[in-house]
Enzyme design. Sequence first.
Site, PDB file in Angstrom:
ATOM      1  N   CYS A   1       0.733  -1.125  -0.010  1.00  0.00           N
ATOM      2  CA  CYS A   1       0.061   0.112   0.254  1.00  0.00           C
ATOM      3  C   CYS A   1       0.741   1.286   0.039  1.00  0.00           C
ATOM      4  O   CYS A   1       0.472   2.435   0.013  1.00  0.00           O
ATOM      5  CB  CYS A   1      -1.024  -0.036   0.997  1.00  0.00           C
ATOM      6  SG  CYS A   1      -2.037  -1.553   1.046  1.00  0.00           S
TER       7      CYS A   1
ATOM      8  N   HIS B   1      -2.675   8.222   5.373  1.00  0.00           N
ATOM      9  CA  HIS B   1      -2.799   6.734   4.962  1.00  0.00           C
ATOM     10  C   HIS B   1      -4.290   6.494   5.643  1.00  0.00           C
ATOM     11  O   HIS B   1      -4.924   5.978   4.707  1.00  0.00           O
ATOM     12  CB  HIS B   1      -1.965   6.278   5.598  1.00  0.00           C
ATOM     13  CG  HIS B   1      -1.900   4.602   5.174  1.00  0.00           C
ATOM     14  ND1 HIS B   1      -1.771   4.374   3.763  1.00  0.00           N
ATOM     15  CD2 HIS B   1      -1.936   3.247   5.825  1.00  0.00           C
ATOM     16  CE1 HIS B   1      -1.897   3.164   3.657  1.00  0.00           C
ATOM     17  NE2 HIS B   1      -2.085   2.437   4.766  1.00  0.00           N
TER      18      HIS B   1
ATOM     19  N   GLU C   1      -1.289   6.080  13.175  1.00  0.00           N
ATOM     20  CA  GLU C   1      -0.930   7.362  12.467  1.00  0.00           C
ATOM     21  C   GLU C   1      -0.990   8.566  13.028  1.00  0.00           C
ATOM     22  O   GLU C   1      -0.336   9.479  12.827  1.00  0.00           O
ATOM     23  CB  GLU C   1      -1.398   7.159  11.116  1.00  0.00           C
ATOM     24  CG  GLU C   1      -1.132   8.281   9.969  1.00  0.00           C
ATOM     25  CD  GLU C   1      -1.800   8.262   8.861  1.00  0.00           C
ATOM     26  OE1 GLU C   1      -2.876   7.572   8.777  1.00  0.00           O
ATOM     27  OE2 GLU C   1      -1.450   8.882   7.965  1.00  0.00           O
TER      28      GLU C   1
ATOM     29  N   LYS D   1      -9.539   8.216   1.825  1.00  0.00           N
ATOM     30  CA  LYS D   1      -9.962   6.857   1.559  1.00  0.00           C
ATOM     31  C   LYS D   1     -11.368   6.456   1.967  1.00  0.00           C
ATOM     32  O   LYS D   1     -12.122   5.670   1.592  1.00  0.00           O
ATOM     33  CB  LYS D   1      -9.065   5.876   2.518  1.00  0.00           C
ATOM     34  CG  LYS D   1      -7.780   5.444   1.647  1.00  0.00           C
ATOM     35  CD  LYS D   1      -6.906   4.761   2.336  1.00  0.00           C
ATOM     36  CE  LYS D   1      -5.259   4.311   1.811  1.00  0.00           C
ATOM     37  NZ  LYS D   1      -4.610   5.178   2.237  1.00  0.00           N
TER      38      LYS D   1
ATOM     39  N   HIS E   1      -9.699   1.852  -0.440  1.00  0.00           N
ATOM     40  CA  HIS E   1      -8.337   1.884  -0.502  1.00  0.00           C
ATOM     41  C   HIS E   1      -7.663   1.351  -1.657  1.00  0.00           C
ATOM     42  O   HIS E   1      -8.036   0.097  -1.953  1.00  0.00           O
ATOM     43  CB  HIS E   1      -7.763   0.805   0.727  1.00  0.00           C
ATOM     44  CG  HIS E   1      -6.246   0.862   0.907  1.00  0.00           C
ATOM     45  ND1 HIS E   1      -5.431   1.192   0.181  1.00  0.00           N
ATOM     46  CD2 HIS E   1      -5.497   0.229   2.049  1.00  0.00           C
ATOM     47  CE1 HIS E   1      -4.042   1.274   0.907  1.00  0.00           C
ATOM     48  NE2 HIS E   1      -4.350   0.505   1.886  1.00  0.00           N
TER      49      HIS E   1
ATOM     50  N   PHE F   1       1.731  -3.373   4.041  1.00  0.00           N
ATOM     51  CA  PHE F   1       2.180  -4.566   4.649  1.00  0.00           C
ATOM     52  C   PHE F   1       3.606  -5.011   4.492  1.00  0.00           C
ATOM     53  O   PHE F   1       4.139  -4.342   3.549  1.00  0.00           O
ATOM     54  CB  PHE F   1       1.479  -5.626   3.797  1.00  0.00           C
ATOM     55  CG  PHE F   1       0.037  -5.975   4.162  1.00  0.00           C
ATOM     56  CD1 PHE F   1      -0.670  -5.183   5.269  1.00  0.00           C
ATOM     57  CD2 PHE F   1      -0.985  -6.861   3.821  1.00  0.00           C
ATOM     58  CE1 PHE F   1      -1.990  -5.392   5.551  1.00  0.00           C
ATOM     59  CE2 PHE F   1      -2.035  -7.247   4.242  1.00  0.00           C
ATOM     60  CZ  PHE F   1      -2.701  -6.541   5.180  1.00  0.00           C
TER      61      PHE F   1
END
Lengths: 420, 78
Positions: A170, A311, A322, A343, A348, A407
């Site tokens: 991502c 994010h 975050e 998002k 996403h 990830f």
Amino acid sequence: MRRVVVTGLGMVTPLACGVEETWSRILEGKSGANKIEGFETEDLACRIACQIPTGDGSNGTFNPDQWMEPKEQRKVDPFIVYAMAAATQALNDAGWKPTSYEDQCASGVLIGSGIGGIGGIYEASQTLIERGPRRISPFFIPGRLINLAGGYVSIEHGLKGPNNAVVTACSTGSHAIGDAARLIALGDAEVMVAGGTESPINRLSIAGFAACRALSTNFNEDPTKASRPYDKDRDGFVMGEGAGVVVLEEYEHAKARGAKIYAEVIGYGLSGDAYHITSPSEDGDGAYRCMAAAIKRAGISASEIDYINAHGTSTPMGDELELKAVERIVGNAAGKLSMSSTKSAIGHLLGAAGAVEAIFSMLAMRDGIIPPTLNLDNPSVETAIDLVPHKAKRKDVNIALSNSFGFGGTNASLVFRRVS
Amino acid sequence: MSDIADRVKKIVVEHLGVDAEKVTDNANFIDDLGADSLDTVELVMAFEEEFNVEIPDDAAETIVTVGDAIKFLEKNAA
């Protein structure tokens, strides 16, 4: 190092095909989420996604035939078609059509994807099992490889410079733009077509991400409410699809040809969590360090940042980590910072997310308006940072930062500044 | 024109995205119809599929024009 600016933008998103079409819808607070169409979802824990609106190309619909010949489309996974659409838009927007050998060699491509042609791999596997190896198409491999998005774009537009691809889950889109900007800064290219693309809405990907417990499953009957970053009721991300591509250009090169300049890429930071394959580190250290590195590279103070495109995927853990890392980095300036997660509207887009969100950050700068965080009814934590709930808001943005975390514990931050 | 010829030409039009009038017996897949080496592999696969026949690699190498394909299939298709 040489200065790098952005001179062209292109995107295909679940809200629309096209930058302005997507942007106007995102500012109106529209959501791209709906029930999954096109395959069986009855037995899947998650039955919703943010899907690209297809059509004849009018009114913001995506018509693949406008971007790639039907006979070529047949050979590739949709992530390549999306990349072609976004790259062509960006190059048209930049007015850059290299025709001389020198200009072609000075123009490169760096487009990545998180999971590339996983949909096509799934289908070909079934063919192999049911009908044997002689029924596997010669286009199976080249149509699924992640770097073939950039490969097709380079062939279509005659880009003979650096040709590379990023695969960092991502964070892909952000890494692609950051790495491409460095190639220009170091003199390897004058122009780079950079971004990310993804077509992950298929049974296998949904099953896989659901097994990771990454997807929202509580809103299958109310899809537009599912992506709700920072909200108490968030329960995972909503899968999206699409592509974001920018044209990056050396500053003097852009100025010399009178190109329109959206922003300067002043900072890029990278870090690794070295913690867990899917969970972010609990102290938010990786996020903090990649923002810190980008801010240091930009030569600014964190308090100068007007807007952060987070994010913010709407997962229970990630959003707050975050947020805490951002609070730590901006310190006393938290009260003047706005941070939103787009998002909430488009879901996403995995490997495309960072590129699409970088574009939103630059549009916020251009128009002096910040896109909202939808569905933020009850924040799960208190913060002095303005999370821009529900509605877009006017704000002068000179410096914007965009975060992406993936990830594998791979993190990237980009910092953009308005060029006057 | 034979039924086989019709079916061969239809496949070529679909796979190579060319106009039907260009798909003559003498048309060479690569030189006249814009196919590359991967396209020709896929075309052979499509013929195998359509005519339920196996075309070995050494035979496939001799099929370079539309007419070659028609001739081979008229002889070998079930």
